[in-house]
Scaffold this active site. Structure first.
Site, mmCIF file in Angstrom:
data_model
loop_
_atom_site.group_PDB
_atom_site.id
_atom_site.type_symbol
_atom_site.label_atom_id
_atom_site.label_comp_id
_atom_site.label_asym_id
_atom_site.label_seq_id
_atom_site.Cartn_x
_atom_site.Cartn_y
_atom_site.Cartn_z
ATOM 1 N N ARG A 115 0.810 -1.231 0.000
ATOM 2 C CA ARG A 115 0.000 0.000 0.000
ATOM 3 C C ARG A 115 0.842 1.279 0.000
ATOM 4 N NH1 ARG A 115 -3.177 -3.232 3.663
ATOM 5 N NH2 ARG A 115 -5.128 -3.888 2.656
ATOM 6 N N LYS A 136 3.145 11.549 -10.903
ATOM 7 C CA LYS A 136 2.347 10.674 -11.757
ATOM 8 C C LYS A 136 3.185 9.439 -12.093
ATOM 9 C CE LYS A 136 -0.086 12.555 -15.130
ATOM 10 N NZ LYS A 136 -0.496 13.454 -16.234
ATOM 11 N N GLU A 178 10.053 18.170 -24.414
ATOM 12 C CA GLU A 178 9.238 18.499 -23.239
ATOM 13 C C GLU A 178 9.553 19.911 -22.724
ATOM 14 O OE1 GLU A 178 6.756 16.972 -22.071
ATOM 15 O OE2 GLU A 178 6.918 14.830 -22.511
ATOM 16 N N LYS A 219 6.821 23.180 -14.583
ATOM 17 C CA LYS A 219 6.211 21.942 -14.094
ATOM 18 C C LYS A 219 5.848 22.066 -12.612
ATOM 19 C CE LYS A 219 5.002 17.563 -14.386
ATOM 20 N NZ LYS A 219 5.854 16.462 -14.846
ATOM 21 N N GLU A 229 -4.619 16.760 -11.372
ATOM 22 C CA GLU A 229 -5.039 16.972 -12.756
ATOM 23 C C GLU A 229 -6.553 17.115 -12.887
ATOM 24 O OE1 GLU A 229 -4.250 14.951 -17.090
ATOM 25 O OE2 GLU A 229 -2.665 14.801 -15.611
ATOM 26 N N ARG A 233 -3.466 21.320 -14.650
ATOM 27 C CA ARG A 233 -2.362 20.383 -14.869
ATOM 28 C C ARG A 233 -2.505 19.661 -16.199
ATOM 29 N NH1 ARG A 233 0.486 16.119 -10.629
ATOM 30 N NH2 ARG A 233 1.952 15.256 -12.139
ATOM 31 N N ASN A 237 -0.257 18.218 -20.889
ATOM 32 C CA ASN A 237 -0.441 17.211 -21.930
ATOM 33 C C ASN A 237 -0.424 17.807 -23.331
ATOM 34 O OD1 ASN A 237 -0.772 14.892 -20.209
ATOM 35 N ND2 ASN A 237 -2.784 15.700 -19.658
ATOM 36 N N HIS A 240 0.514 15.723 -26.350
ATOM 37 C CA HIS A 240 0.571 14.325 -25.941
ATOM 38 C C HIS A 240 -0.550 13.457 -26.512
ATOM 39 C CE1 HIS A 240 3.661 15.737 -23.290
ATOM 40 N NE2 HIS A 240 3.811 14.561 -22.718
ATOM 41 N N HIS A 244 1.048 10.431 -28.191
ATOM 42 C CA HIS A 244 0.959 9.058 -27.713
ATOM 43 C C HIS A 244 0.531 8.102 -28.823
ATOM 44 C CE1 HIS A 244 0.517 10.069 -23.128
ATOM 45 N NE2 HIS A 244 1.762 10.107 -23.548
ATOM 46 N N HIS A 255 9.625 8.888 -26.508
ATOM 47 C CA HIS A 255 8.440 9.627 -26.068
ATOM 48 C C HIS A 255 8.514 11.090 -26.501
ATOM 49 C CE1 HIS A 255 5.163 11.062 -23.576
ATOM 50 N NE2 HIS A 255 5.994 11.935 -23.012
#
Length: 359
Positions: A115, A136, A178, A219, A229, A233, A237, A240, A244, A255
């Site tokens: 956990r 993330k 990025e 960031k 998000e 936030r 993306n 992206h 992606h 990426h």
């Protein structure tokens, strides 16, 4: 060495940037019952001894294969089994030593083992300056990237800049994309500076540390405003959604290289949606000058659409994009499949017809 502090609802953690900041690991390691380093084969061969020299206790090491394919259920399960077999307890510390793939995977392992146990991001690529900050963490599903994951911030981000010296041009380009993204959504000065580069050489000079700080500040500020998000936030993306899809379709792309292409389409949609000029040709010329691989295929619109339809950012079967009303003014815009597909096909036809990209 420079330091930033990220403050979120889940806690506060430092980002250390510079030469010699691996030594900042010491207090975290001293408090841990065990240290587990998760890294990949390339980073292990190049840099593990540098890390081992600053560890004050013997570490367990799990080495994965480099590349996006390692962000899988199988590798995730194998690492969890490794931890259980080695009787790793809840006061252990995981060090994610590598690029974005290692950071995402190791972070998700840490978030879910018993956990949740502590982990620290120790990025070794430029691209990871983006992924290591913000908490993330995720693994991929065959239908899409990062579909299984969590928000789980690290206890620290240790950015030892000399480790970047061994990066290939491909990896420098991947991280640069990025940084350019951060410029488009929030920092026009950063964007103009980066787009003034005619080669990748400035990224390996003294100017780089200051630019990296600017990018990290974008960031950090976004994460602090919207940790989970729910709103702004999502602007991170930018590039992206289509990026992606390109990344899933063209396995040779990193990426960041895929995101660079995704930004072209985001600028194109912004132009159509808001009737504005965002100098798309200048951006494409910039990518070409730095030898970005610009793969687009006019006959792959249906496959690209299928990938985008499974994007985790979608809402109520609407495909969500981050677009720009102007540089520094991002907005969220959704399209139905019926709306988007003809625009995508038109974009692909125009790009390939003018031989702007390889196909």
């Amino acid at each position: 060495m420079k330091q930033l502090q990220v403050k979120t609802h889940q806690g506060e953690y430092p980002i250390y940037i510079g030469d010699g900041c691996l030594n900042e690991l010491t207090p975290f390691i001293q408090k841990a019952t065990q240290v587990i380093v998760i890294t990949d084969e390339t980073v292990y061969e190049l840099h593990y001894q540098t890390l081992a020299d600053v560890l004050s206790k013997e570490a367990l090491v799990y080495v994965i294969k480099p590349g996006e394919a390692s962000k899988s259920f199988e590798v995730y399960h194998a690492i969890q089994t490794f931890l259980i077999q080695n009787q790793v307890d809840r006061k252990a510390l995981i060090l994610a030593f590598g690029g974005g793939v290692v950071g995402d995977l190791a972070g998700f392992v840490a978030a879910t083992y018993m956990r949740g146990i502590d982990f620290i991001q120790v990025p070794t690529t430029l691209l990871a300056h983006d992924s290591a900050v913000g908490g993330k963490v995720a693994i991929n599903h065959e239908l899409g990237k990062n579909l299984i994951g969590a928000f789980y911030p690290p206890k620290a981000v240790i950015y030892e800049l000399p480790l970047l010296a061994t990066l290939s041009d491909k990896e420098w380009r991947s991280g640069l994309a990025e940084m350019v993204k951060h410029g488009f959504i929030s920092d026009e000065v950063l964007l103009k500076t980066l787009m003034s580069f005619h080669t990748l050489d400035p990224l390996q000079e003294e100017i780089f540390a200051a630019l990296l700080m600017q990018s990290l500040m974008v960031k950090k500020n976004v994460v602090e405003m919207d940790e989970f998000e729910k709103g702004s936030r999502a602007f991170l993306n930018f590039g992206h959604t289509f990026g992606h899809a390109i990344e899933l379709d063209e396995k040779s792309l990193s990426h960041g290289e895929a995101v660079a292409i995704g930004i072209i389409f985001a600028l194109y949609l912004s132009k159509i949606t808001f009737k504005i000029d965002l100098a798309i040709d200048d951006y494409i010329s910039y990518l070409k000058q730095l030898n970005f691989p610009l793969f687009l295929k006019a006959d792959r619109a249906t496959q690209y659409m299928n990938y985008m339809l499974h994007d985790k950012k979608n809402e109520q079967h609407q495909i969500r994009f981050v677009l720009l009303k102007e540089v520094g003014n991002p907005v969220l815009v959704t399209f139905s499949e019926e709306e988007l597909k003809p625009m995508l096909q038109q974009f692909l036809n125009e790009m390939t017809k003018e031989v702007r990209v390889c196909h």
